[in-house]
Write a protein that holds these residues in place. Structure first.
Motif, PDB file in Angstrom:
ATOM      1  N   ASN A 131       2.079  15.249 -37.367  1.00  0.00           N
ATOM      2  CA  ASN A 131       2.537  15.395 -38.745  1.00  0.00           C
ATOM      3  C   ASN A 131       1.617  14.707 -39.737  1.00  0.00           C
ATOM      4  N   GLU A 132       0.744  13.865 -39.255  1.00  0.00           N
ATOM      5  CA  GLU A 132      -0.146  13.050 -40.080  1.00  0.00           C
ATOM      6  C   GLU A 132       0.617  12.135 -41.013  1.00  0.00           C
ATOM      7  N   ASN A 133       1.866  11.838 -40.683  1.00  0.00           N
ATOM      8  CA  ASN A 133       2.568  10.740 -41.346  1.00  0.00           C
ATOM      9  C   ASN A 133       3.649  10.277 -40.397  1.00  0.00           C
ATOM     10  N   ASP A 134       4.207   9.087 -40.638  1.00  0.00           N
ATOM     11  CA  ASP A 134       5.218   8.595 -39.699  1.00  0.00           C
ATOM     12  C   ASP A 134       6.562   8.457 -40.382  1.00  0.00           C
ATOM     13  N   ARG A 135       6.813   9.331 -41.344  1.00  0.00           N
ATOM     14  CA  ARG A 135       8.113   9.312 -42.002  1.00  0.00           C
ATOM     15  C   ARG A 135       9.169   9.907 -41.074  1.00  0.00           C
ATOM     16  N   VAL A 136      10.378   9.361 -41.186  1.00  0.00           N
ATOM     17  CA  VAL A 136      11.423   9.807 -40.279  1.00  0.00           C
ATOM     18  C   VAL A 136      12.197  10.989 -40.853  1.00  0.00           C
TER      19      VAL A 136
ATOM     20  N   GLY B 164       8.065  23.026 -26.083  1.00  0.00           N
ATOM     21  CA  GLY B 164       7.359  23.999 -26.907  1.00  0.00           C
ATOM     22  C   GLY B 164       6.615  23.354 -28.059  1.00  0.00           C
ATOM     23  N   GLY B 165       6.979  22.123 -28.392  1.00  0.00           N
ATOM     24  CA  GLY B 165       6.200  21.326 -29.336  1.00  0.00           C
ATOM     25  C   GLY B 165       6.265  21.804 -30.777  1.00  0.00           C
ATOM     26  N   GLY B 166       5.343  21.312 -31.565  1.00  0.00           N
ATOM     27  CA  GLY B 166       5.327  21.600 -33.000  1.00  0.00           C
ATOM     28  C   GLY B 166       5.696  20.355 -33.761  1.00  0.00           C
ATOM     29  N   PRO B 167       4.987  20.088 -34.878  1.00  0.00           N
ATOM     30  CA  PRO B 167       5.203  18.826 -35.591  1.00  0.00           C
ATOM     31  C   PRO B 167       6.624  18.665 -36.108  1.00  0.00           C
ATOM     32  N   PHE B 168       7.192  19.741 -36.632  1.00  0.00           N
ATOM     33  CA  PHE B 168       8.507  19.593 -37.224  1.00  0.00           C
ATOM     34  C   PHE B 168       9.569  19.350 -36.148  1.00  0.00           C
ATOM     35  N   ARG B 169       9.400  20.037 -35.031  1.00  0.00           N
ATOM     36  CA  ARG B 169      10.349  19.858 -33.939  1.00  0.00           C
ATOM     37  C   ARG B 169      10.283  18.428 -33.404  1.00  0.00           C
ATOM     38  N   LEU B 170       9.056  17.881 -33.353  1.00  0.00           N
ATOM     39  CA  LEU B 170       8.911  16.496 -32.893  1.00  0.00           C
ATOM     40  C   LEU B 170       9.647  15.541 -33.807  1.00  0.00           C
ATOM     41  N   LYS B 171       9.532  15.797 -35.110  1.00  0.00           N
ATOM     42  CA  LYS B 171      10.167  14.924 -36.079  1.00  0.00           C
ATOM     43  C   LYS B 171      11.682  15.002 -35.936  1.00  0.00           C
ATOM     44  N   ALA B 172      12.193  16.238 -35.820  1.00  0.00           N
ATOM     45  CA  ALA B 172      13.633  16.406 -35.633  1.00  0.00           C
ATOM     46  C   ALA B 172      14.064  15.751 -34.321  1.00  0.00           C
ATOM     47  N   GLY B 173      13.203  15.861 -33.309  1.00  0.00           N
ATOM     48  CA  GLY B 173      13.513  15.248 -32.021  1.00  0.00           C
ATOM     49  C   GLY B 173      13.599  13.744 -32.129  1.00  0.00           C
ATOM     50  N   LEU B 174      12.699  13.165 -32.929  1.00  0.00           N
ATOM     51  CA  LEU B 174      12.718  11.708 -33.108  1.00  0.00           C
ATOM     52  C   LEU B 174      14.037  11.267 -33.732  1.00  0.00           C
TER      53      LEU B 174
ATOM     54  N   PRO C 297      33.089  12.596 -39.658  1.00  0.00           N
ATOM     55  CA  PRO C 297      31.809  12.452 -40.362  1.00  0.00           C
ATOM     56  C   PRO C 297      30.626  12.092 -39.467  1.00  0.00           C
ATOM     57  N   LEU C 298      30.709  12.340 -38.181  1.00  0.00           N
ATOM     58  CA  LEU C 298      29.605  11.956 -37.295  1.00  0.00           C
ATOM     59  C   LEU C 298      28.836  13.188 -36.810  1.00  0.00           C
ATOM     60  N   HIS C 299      28.839  14.255 -37.616  1.00  0.00           N
ATOM     61  CA  HIS C 299      28.243  15.518 -37.186  1.00  0.00           C
ATOM     62  C   HIS C 299      26.821  15.690 -37.678  1.00  0.00           C
ATOM     63  N   PHE C 300      26.372  14.772 -38.574  1.00  0.00           N
ATOM     64  CA  PHE C 300      25.161  15.017 -39.373  1.00  0.00           C
ATOM     65  C   PHE C 300      23.916  15.311 -38.541  1.00  0.00           C
ATOM     66  N   TRP C 301      23.894  14.831 -37.291  1.00  0.00           N
ATOM     67  CA  TRP C 301      22.683  15.020 -36.496  1.00  0.00           C
ATOM     68  C   TRP C 301      22.597  16.422 -35.917  1.00  0.00           C
ATOM     69  N   LEU C 302      23.745  17.091 -35.766  1.00  0.00           N
ATOM     70  CA  LEU C 302      23.759  18.307 -34.954  1.00  0.00           C
ATOM     71  C   LEU C 302      22.984  19.476 -35.555  1.00  0.00           C
ATOM     72  N   PRO C 303      23.202  19.840 -36.841  1.00  0.00           N
ATOM     73  CA  PRO C 303      22.466  21.003 -37.345  1.00  0.00           C
ATOM     74  C   PRO C 303      20.953  20.809 -37.283  1.00  0.00           C
ATOM     75  N   ALA C 304      20.464  19.619 -37.657  1.00  0.00           N
ATOM     76  CA  ALA C 304      19.019  19.388 -37.627  1.00  0.00           C
ATOM     77  C   ALA C 304      18.489  19.498 -36.208  1.00  0.00           C
ATOM     78  N   THR C 305      19.268  19.031 -35.238  1.00  0.00           N
ATOM     79  CA  THR C 305      18.810  19.063 -33.854  1.00  0.00           C
ATOM     80  C   THR C 305      18.833  20.478 -33.303  1.00  0.00           C
ATOM     81  N   TYR C 306      20.004  21.109 -33.387  1.00  0.00           N
ATOM     82  CA  TYR C 306      20.150  22.415 -32.747  1.00  0.00           C
ATOM     83  C   TYR C 306      19.263  23.464 -33.397  1.00  0.00           C
ATOM     84  N   SER C 307      19.096  23.371 -34.746  1.00  0.00           N
ATOM     85  CA  SER C 307      18.326  24.430 -35.375  1.00  0.00           C
ATOM     86  C   SER C 307      16.833  24.217 -35.197  1.00  0.00           C
ATOM     87  N   ASN C 308      16.404  23.031 -34.798  1.00  0.00           N
ATOM     88  CA  ASN C 308      14.981  22.821 -34.569  1.00  0.00           C
ATOM     89  C   ASN C 308      14.617  22.819 -33.095  1.00  0.00           C
ATOM     90  N   ALA C 309      15.618  22.762 -32.229  1.00  0.00           N
ATOM     91  CA  ALA C 309      15.338  22.864 -30.796  1.00  0.00           C
ATOM     92  C   ALA C 309      15.007  24.319 -30.475  1.00  0.00           C
TER      93      ALA C 309
END
Lengths: 119, 543
Positions: free
Chosen positions: A100-105, B175-185, B251-263
């Protein structure tokens, strides 16, 4: 000793929560480490604090002179798991940083659109 | 041939285990097999056959089919009403770790196995080549899920949670990809915090009651001295919070859409069972120890279940309407379905829980099928992914028809089992005092979901592609990733077909299923059976 342990757990947890809420990967990982340290101390205290008491059976000792061995086993499991998890999140963080070239979460809406167009 | 070797070897392992177990009640080795089978196959896949995708497919398919057979066998076995207990290493119950098989855990293992076969078939269409070690992670995930369904020990539940999570972290970024990695983190972070809360709850419970065995805890919670009740309440509430995070309860659902839609969509399909792990743990823990037998602590946290579920249904269905992509929509539909079933579970009557479990079976498979279908859309629209814009793509009519059917199952329109399930839930809710509100929520939620999906259907499949002559539209197409293997359409269609076949079975044979579900909830509402089985194995197996 109760005071020292309790305040250590409290300070570690507070620091951990603060760091987990930071926007950069590095501080999040640090925060998670603090949280797991806090939890390890907490699990030890679940078996009551005892000094100089064995946790395995020795001949000729009264049962009241032992410390509870189970929390120690729990802590060991928890240390192993949290160590593995920390290693994993470091790897993911580093890879994410290079890709991503950045480490923002946070997830950025424009990045998301670009990511979708690359699918 | 390799497979038969493997099965032979598994039998050997089981034999060896049988020999080493000292005298005592007859060991139920069946209980440990759904954990053992993936545990043996996963390292085999990672070490021995990692260079040969065909061999990996054969091994993983064999293991998954074996799991399906085990699941069927477990339901068959559990259906006689006996609660079977497997003591690991023959350590007696409150001290050692036990696996417990009753009707509920057998059914959940079978559901996991069905979903595993579906995802396995879909993965063989090409997804397994897009990253390394797909199948070994997949098997570890299955092992963790089965373990979570079978264990009778809270700390062991934590360990299986970590197992299924650590595999899911790998699958999530497959399958990788920068955005998926970020969502995974983000996903990893949320779950690590969840694990910390879990451990905090376990520590508190162990410190105040001195046990982590679920049955023993159910006994001791009523005997807690008044001075310790607050501690036990804190511990149990922390556990409920963790289960609610897994189940994606607002109110503990916030992680699910970001995870499932980027997996990857097929991983999201597998994750459809993961939120059900949370639901299962919530219901198991509450039914076993937090109802009337908890004495002063009765109703702890469970009073919150219905209000939270109502909000979950609303958030989920509004999310479907507001989503910006197909997979986000499917994620929110999953949240809404969890809310619906938790309303049914939350009033804690046997009839409502039976209806809720019927709906759980249906909605898990329906949401999984929708994710698999979204994968077909993405594969046919390189450069556009699953965004909600009208872009022409090959076989649009066919996919549109499949999407239509899939969406009717997810919303729970007639004639599908989702409709029957919702009708059953509505019927059973009449025993609750505020049933008009619950009815309004469930029906209104369904209507909003329908609206959201109708909107998508017209946007993605129906509208003529207005931008066709626009030179701008040329730009996304050349972005198509050249390293992506074009998926063969046969396996995905087979996977979706199998899912629908199961949904049709659910729809056509509710008469055969409901006796099982009713007996299952009877078992759940008689925790003494479970406690007797775990804490006094000799007496319980004798009856």
């Amino acid at each position: 000793m109760e005071l020292i342990l309790a305040s250590a757990i409290g300070v570690l947890t507070a620091a951990g929560i603060y760091l987990v809420l930071r926007p950069r990967t590095f501080s999040v990982v640090m925060g998670l480490s603090f949280l797991t340290y806090a939890i390890n101390f907490f699990l030890v205290s679940a078996g009551r604090l005892a000094v100089n008491r064995p946790d395995i059976l020795v001949a000729g000792k009264d049962l009241s002179e032992y410390t509870d061995p189970l929390p120690q086993a729990l802590v060991l499991t928890s240390i192993v798991i949290s160590f593995g998890m920390t290693a994993l999140i470091v790897v993911m963080g580093v890879r994410g940083y290079f890709e991503n070239e950045n480490d923002r979460v946070n997830l950025d809406a424009t990045e998301e659109v670009i990511a979708r167009s690359r699918q | 041939m390799n497979l038969s070797c493997l099965i032979g070897w598994m039998a050997d392992v089981a034999d060896v285990a049988k020999v080493t177990v000292p005298d005592g009640p007859s060991p139920e080795h069946l209980l440990v097999l759904p954990i053992l089978l993936p545990a043996v196959v996963a390292p085999l896949l990672a070490l021995a056959v990692r260079h040969d995708i065909v061999l990996a497919r054969v091994f993983s398919l064999g293991a998954t089919l074996g799991l399906l057979a085990l699941g069927l066998l477990m339901v068959w076995t559990a259906n006689d009403g006996t609660i079977r207990v497997y003591e690991l290493g023959s350590w007696k119950a409150p001290f050692g770790i036990v696996l417990v098989l009753d009707r509920l855990s057998a059914m959940m293992v079978l559901l996991t196995a069905c979903l595993a076969v579906i995802v396995q078939l879909h993965a063989m269409g090409g997804w397994d080549r897009r990253g390394h070690h797909f199948y070994s992670l997949f098997q570890v995930q299955l092992m963790g899920i089965n373990g979570a369904f079978l264990t009778g020990d809270l700390f062991n539940l934590f360990v299986f949670f970590e197992l299924l999570l650590i595999a899911s972290y790998g699958l999530m970024v497959h399958g990788g990809g920068p955005f998926r990695l970020k969502a995974g983190l983000q996903y990893v972070t949320v779950n690590l915090v969840g694990s910390v809360i879990f451990l905090m709850g376990l520590g508190t419970i162990y410190g105040s009651t001195g046990t982590l065995n679920m049955a023993d805890f159910a006994v001791r919670i009523s005997q807690v001295p008044e001075s310790d009740q607050a501690l036990v309440a804190v511990g149990a509430t922390l556990l409920l919070v963790v289960f609610a995070i897994k189940a994606a309860l607002v109110p503990l659902h916030f992680w699910l859409p970001a995870t499932y839609s980027n997996a990857p969509p097929l991983v999201a399909a597998l994750f459809a069972i993961m939120s059900k792990v949370g639901v299962y743990c919530l219901i198991r823990f509450a039914d076993l120890s937090l109802l009337e037998r908890a004495g002063a602590l009765a109703g702890l946290g469970t009073n919150w279940l219905v209000p939270c579920s109502v909000v979950t249904v609303i958030v989920g269905s509004v999310g479907v309407l507001a989503a910006r992509s197909l997979s986000q929509q499917a994620s929110y539909a999953g949240i809404a379905s969890v809310g619906t079933m938790l309303i049914a579970f939350g009033i804690f009557t046997p009839a409502a829980q039976a209806a809720g479990f019927y709906y759980l079976l249906h909605s898990t498979l329906a949401v999984a099928a929708l994710f698999l279908l979204i994968d077909l859309v993405i594969a046919r629209r390189p450069g556009a992914g699953d965004g909600l814009d009208p872009i022409p793509f090959p076989q649009r009519g066919l996919i549109a028809a499949l999407f239509f059917v899939s969406v009717t199952t997810v919303i729970g329109l007639p004639p599908w089992a989702g409709f029957l399930g919702k009708v059953q839930i509505l019927g059973s809710l009449q025993s609750a005092s505020d049933w008009p509100w619950l009815w309004a929520t469930i029906l209104g939620g369904s209507a909003i979901t329908l609206l959201g999906f109708a909107n998508t259907g017209s946007a993605v499949f129906w509208k003529p592609a207005a931008t066709e002559n626009d030179p701008e539209s040329e730009s996304p197409t050349h972005l198509s990733a050249e390293n992506v293997v074009p998926p063969s359409p046969i396996m995905p269609i087979a996977a979706i077909g199998l899912t629908w076949a199961l949904l049709i079975l659910l729809t056509v044979f509710p008469g055969m299923l409901f006796p099982y579900l009713d007996a299952m909830t009877q078992q759940l509402f008689d925790p003494q059976q479970y406690i007797d089985a775990v804490l006094k194995p000799a007496g319980a197996t004798g009856t």
